[in-house]
Design an enzyme around this catalytic site. Structure first.
Site, PDB file in Angstrom:
ATOM      1  N   LEU A 128       0.856  -1.190   0.000  1.00  0.00           N
ATOM      2  CA  LEU A 128       0.000   0.000   0.000  1.00  0.00           C
ATOM      3  C   LEU A 128       0.889   1.236   0.000  1.00  0.00           C
ATOM      4  CD1 LEU A 128      -2.924   1.144   0.403  1.00  0.00           C
ATOM      5  CD2 LEU A 128      -2.389   1.177   2.843  1.00  0.00           C
ATOM      6  N   HIS A 232       5.829   1.045  12.912  1.00  0.00           N
ATOM      7  CA  HIS A 232       6.607   2.229  12.540  1.00  0.00           C
ATOM      8  C   HIS A 232       5.668   3.439  12.453  1.00  0.00           C
ATOM      9  CE1 HIS A 232       9.104   4.914  10.152  1.00  0.00           C
ATOM     10  NE2 HIS A 232      10.122   4.072  10.286  1.00  0.00           N
TER      11      HIS A 232
HETATM   12  C1  LIG Z   1      -1.146   4.490   4.098  1.00  0.00           C
HETATM   13  C2  LIG Z   1      -1.487   5.681   3.230  1.00  0.00           C
HETATM   14  C3  LIG Z   1      -1.930   5.176   1.853  1.00  0.00           C
HETATM   15  C4  LIG Z   1      -2.720   6.391   3.874  1.00  0.00           C
HETATM   16  O1  LIG Z   1      -3.059   7.539   3.155  1.00  0.00           O
HETATM   17  P1  LIG Z   1      -3.224   8.922   3.926  1.00  0.00           P
HETATM   18  O2  LIG Z   1      -1.973   9.200   4.675  1.00  0.00           O
HETATM   19  O3  LIG Z   1      -3.691   9.955   2.965  1.00  0.00           O
HETATM   20  O4  LIG Z   1      -4.408   8.549   4.911  1.00  0.00           O
HETATM   21  P2  LIG Z   1      -5.173   9.444   5.978  1.00  0.00           P
HETATM   22  O5  LIG Z   1      -6.581   9.527   5.455  1.00  0.00           O
HETATM   23  O6  LIG Z   1      -4.475  10.725   6.272  1.00  0.00           O
HETATM   24  O7  LIG Z   1      -5.121   8.558   7.281  1.00  0.00           O
HETATM   25  C5  LIG Z   1      -5.731   7.294   7.317  1.00  0.00           C
HETATM   26  C6  LIG Z   1      -6.214   7.065   8.732  1.00  0.00           C
HETATM   27  O8  LIG Z   1      -5.090   7.026   9.629  1.00  0.00           O
HETATM   28  C7  LIG Z   1      -5.302   7.911  10.704  1.00  0.00           C
HETATM   29  N1  LIG Z   1      -3.958   8.418  11.119  1.00  0.00           N
HETATM   30  C8  LIG Z   1      -3.195   9.311  10.479  1.00  0.00           C
HETATM   31  N2  LIG Z   1      -2.014   9.466  11.130  1.00  0.00           N
HETATM   32  C9  LIG Z   1      -2.040   8.644  12.200  1.00  0.00           C
HETATM   33  C10 LIG Z   1      -1.119   8.334  13.250  1.00  0.00           C
HETATM   34  N3  LIG Z   1       0.074   8.916  13.318  1.00  0.00           N
HETATM   35  N4  LIG Z   1      -1.489   7.430  14.182  1.00  0.00           N
HETATM   36  C11 LIG Z   1      -2.704   6.809  14.106  1.00  0.00           C
HETATM   37  N5  LIG Z   1      -3.612   7.055  13.122  1.00  0.00           N
HETATM   38  C12 LIG Z   1      -3.288   7.955  12.188  1.00  0.00           C
HETATM   39  C13 LIG Z   1      -6.204   8.991  10.156  1.00  0.00           C
HETATM   40  O9  LIG Z   1      -6.944   9.614  11.196  1.00  0.00           O
HETATM   41  C14 LIG Z   1      -7.123   8.167   9.249  1.00  0.00           C
HETATM   42  O10 LIG Z   1      -8.125   7.510   9.983  1.00  0.00           O
HETATM   43  P3  LIG Z   1      -9.704   7.912   9.802  1.00  0.00           P
HETATM   44  O11 LIG Z   1      -9.973   7.875   8.343  1.00  0.00           O
HETATM   45  O12 LIG Z   1     -10.420   6.858  10.561  1.00  0.00           O
HETATM   46  O13 LIG Z   1      -9.813   9.296  10.356  1.00  0.00           O
HETATM   47  C15 LIG Z   1      -0.325   6.677   3.136  1.00  0.00           C
HETATM   48  O14 LIG Z   1      -0.132   7.256   4.428  1.00  0.00           O
HETATM   49  C16 LIG Z   1       0.950   6.060   2.658  1.00  0.00           C
HETATM   50  O15 LIG Z   1       1.124   5.792   1.458  1.00  0.00           O
HETATM   51  N6  LIG Z   1       1.894   5.835   3.599  1.00  0.00           N
HETATM   52  C17 LIG Z   1       3.290   5.409   3.323  1.00  0.00           C
HETATM   53  C18 LIG Z   1       3.402   3.945   2.964  1.00  0.00           C
HETATM   54  C19 LIG Z   1       2.954   2.986   4.035  1.00  0.00           C
HETATM   55  O16 LIG Z   1       3.206   3.171   5.223  1.00  0.00           O
HETATM   56  N7  LIG Z   1       2.303   1.935   3.566  1.00  0.00           N
HETATM   57  C20 LIG Z   1       1.812   0.849   4.401  1.00  0.00           C
HETATM   58  C21 LIG Z   1       2.878  -0.217   4.484  1.00  0.00           C
HETATM   59  S1  LIG Z   1       2.224  -1.660   5.272  1.00  0.00           S
HETATM   60  C22 LIG Z   1       1.474  -2.484   4.000  1.00  0.00           C
HETATM   61  O17 LIG Z   1       1.622  -2.205   2.849  1.00  0.00           O
HETATM   62  C23 LIG Z   1       0.524  -3.600   4.410  1.00  0.00           C
HETATM   63  C24 LIG Z   1      -0.823  -3.051   4.774  1.00  0.00           C
HETATM   64  C25 LIG Z   1      -1.754  -2.831   3.587  1.00  0.00           C
HETATM   65  O18 LIG Z   1      -1.465  -3.238   2.455  1.00  0.00           O
HETATM   66  O19 LIG Z   1      -2.872  -2.282   3.833  1.00  0.00           O
END
Ligand SMILES: CC(C)(COP(=O)(O)OP(=O)(O)OC[C@H]1O[C@@H](n2cnc3c(N)ncnc32)[C@H](O)[C@@H]1OP(=O)(O)O)[C@@H](O)C(=O)NCCC(=O)NCCSC(=O)CCC(=O)O
Length: 347
Positions: A128, A232
């Site tokens: 993701l 993380h």
């Molecule tokens: C994961 C995503 C796609 C999520 O997109 P966004 O950041 O735009 O999402 P968002 O809408 O801002 O946040 C999603 C939800 O997380 C909450 N949220 C945000 N920051 C937070 C924090 N620090 N602690 C706890 N919760 C948190 C928000 O309130 C929201 O929940 P509410 O909607 O309820 O308010 C992105 O952050 C990303 O690409 N991240 C980097 C790559 C990554 O870490 N990938 C996952 C690797 S692990 C993997 O791939 C396996 C898991 C999988 O495939 O799903």
């Protein structure tokens, strides 16, 4: 408009850009290495999975989030149909061993890491990643959760249980306290290298060299003990989205960095359980009244599409604007599957 579709061969440059972006953010995604050959093979495997031309053990479905304004690949996500059927799939299960002697009045319990293949045959959510420019307007939720509509639509392709491995704790130099305390003794490379090898399909090979006997957590240094089952910082949003759908940590962790594996029965995932398959009604404009945000997908396997759509609560049919119908590649009367976002996401 943003929409989800299966990855295609033409997406290789877009995936390379995403892989570079992930690495530059310091997170790095194990299954998204900056390696054209690996990414090209991953696309090819996905294309063959969607067309049903591989063994189930090899099925891996990769999706991209496309921006229809400019054709840009804004994000990627995937589901592996069944892990561990070709080579072993390892985790540590955090269990308990009790040492007790009634005679001596001694009782002590010890947290212990047991090497396990318990997730063999389960499906896995993985890979993701959303480009930082697109981390707006619920795109993250569309990207992550569209997979649940796909699962609901094609349950026969997946296992009864779905898992996701969350990245464990490492510092800004990629140094993992758990790896330094454990893996390092058996494999004289740093965690970043082990992680890269995992990403290019060598995880089983590295795992073979890890300790097979139970590991007493008490014997690990405190900084390694402290990160067992912790996610993380950068991966917390990904975890939050899965938890909001019912995924839970059940005591399984990654053998390299001790990041948690979360899991759920496929049929218990909120978006799977609550989704409905309904005929689409294409209307312009949508009727006035209260609207909620829905995840919606079409019925097709190879032509799978998913979008977010504002609509009134469906009464036997799902109303769509012509623009959304085009993005979903459906006509009036075709079936769609829909589920409302969680109240928190929709707010
Ligand atoms: C994961 C995503 C796609 C999520 O997109 P966004 O950041 O735009 O999402 P968002 O809408 O801002 O946040 C999603 C939800 O997380 C909450 N949220 C945000 N920051 C937070 C924090 N620090 N602690 C706890 N919760 C948190 C928000 O309130 C929201 O929940 P509410 O909607 O309820 O308010 C992105 O952050 C990303 O690409 N991240 C980097 C790559 C990554 O870490 N990938 C996952 C690797 S692990 C993997 O791939 C396996 C898991 C999988 O495939 O799903």
């Amino acid at each position: 408009m943003m929409f989800i579709r299966p990855v295609a061969h033409k997406d290789l440059p877009g995936l390379m850009d995403l892989a570079r972006s992930a690495a530059s953010g310091g997170v790095g995604l194990t299954s998204l290495p900056i390696n054209e050959d690996r990414l090209q093979k991953r696309i090819a495997r996905s294309v063959l999975s969607f067309s049903g031309e591989l063994d189930r053990a090899d099925h891996g479905y990769v999706f991209v989030l496309e921006d229809s304004e400019n054709g840009k690949v804004a994000g990627i996500c995937a589901i592996e149909a069944a892990v561990g059927l070709k080579e072993p799939w390892y985790n540590y299960r955090v269990g308990t061993i009790v040492h007790a002697s009634e005679e001596l009045g001694v009782y002590s319990r010890h947290e212990t890491l047991f090497l396990s293949n318990d997730h063999t045959g389960f499906s896995e959510l993985c890979t993701l990643y959303l480009h930082p420019d697109y981390r707006i307007k619920r795109n993250g939720g569309l990207l992550s959760k569209s997979r649940f509509l796909f699962l609901a639509q094609f349950p026969q392709l997946f296992g009864k249980m779905v898992v996701a491995e969350m990245r464990g704790v490492s510092d800004e130099n990629g140094c993992s306290p758990f790896w330094e305390a454990l893996g390092r003794h058996f494999f004289s490379i740093d965690f970043a290298k082990a992680d890269y090898l995992t990403g290019i399909g060598q995880k089983a090979f590295v795992a073979e060299l890890m300790p097979k006997h139970p590991v007493y957590v008490d014997f690990l240094p405190p900084e390694a003990q402290a990160v067992i089952g912790l996610t993380h910082e950068a991966t917390r949003p990904a975890l939050a989205m899965l938890e909001s759908e019912g995924f839970r940590y059940e005591g399984y962790v990654d053998i390299f960095d001790a990041g948690p594996t979360v899991q759920a029965y496929s049929g218990d995932i909120r978006a799977v359980k609550e989704s409905q398959r309904l005929p689409a009604r294409v209307v312009d404009p949508l009727p006035d009244g209260d609207k909620t945000c829905y995840l919606v997908c079409n019925d097709a396997l190879e032509g799978f599409r998913a979008v977010l759509a504002e609509s009134a609560a469906p009464q036997g049919e799902f109303s769509l604007t012509p623009e959304l119908a085009r993005a979903l590649d459906v006509k009036d009367g075709d079936h769609v599957r829909c589920v409302a976002l969680t109240p928190k996401e929709a707010a």
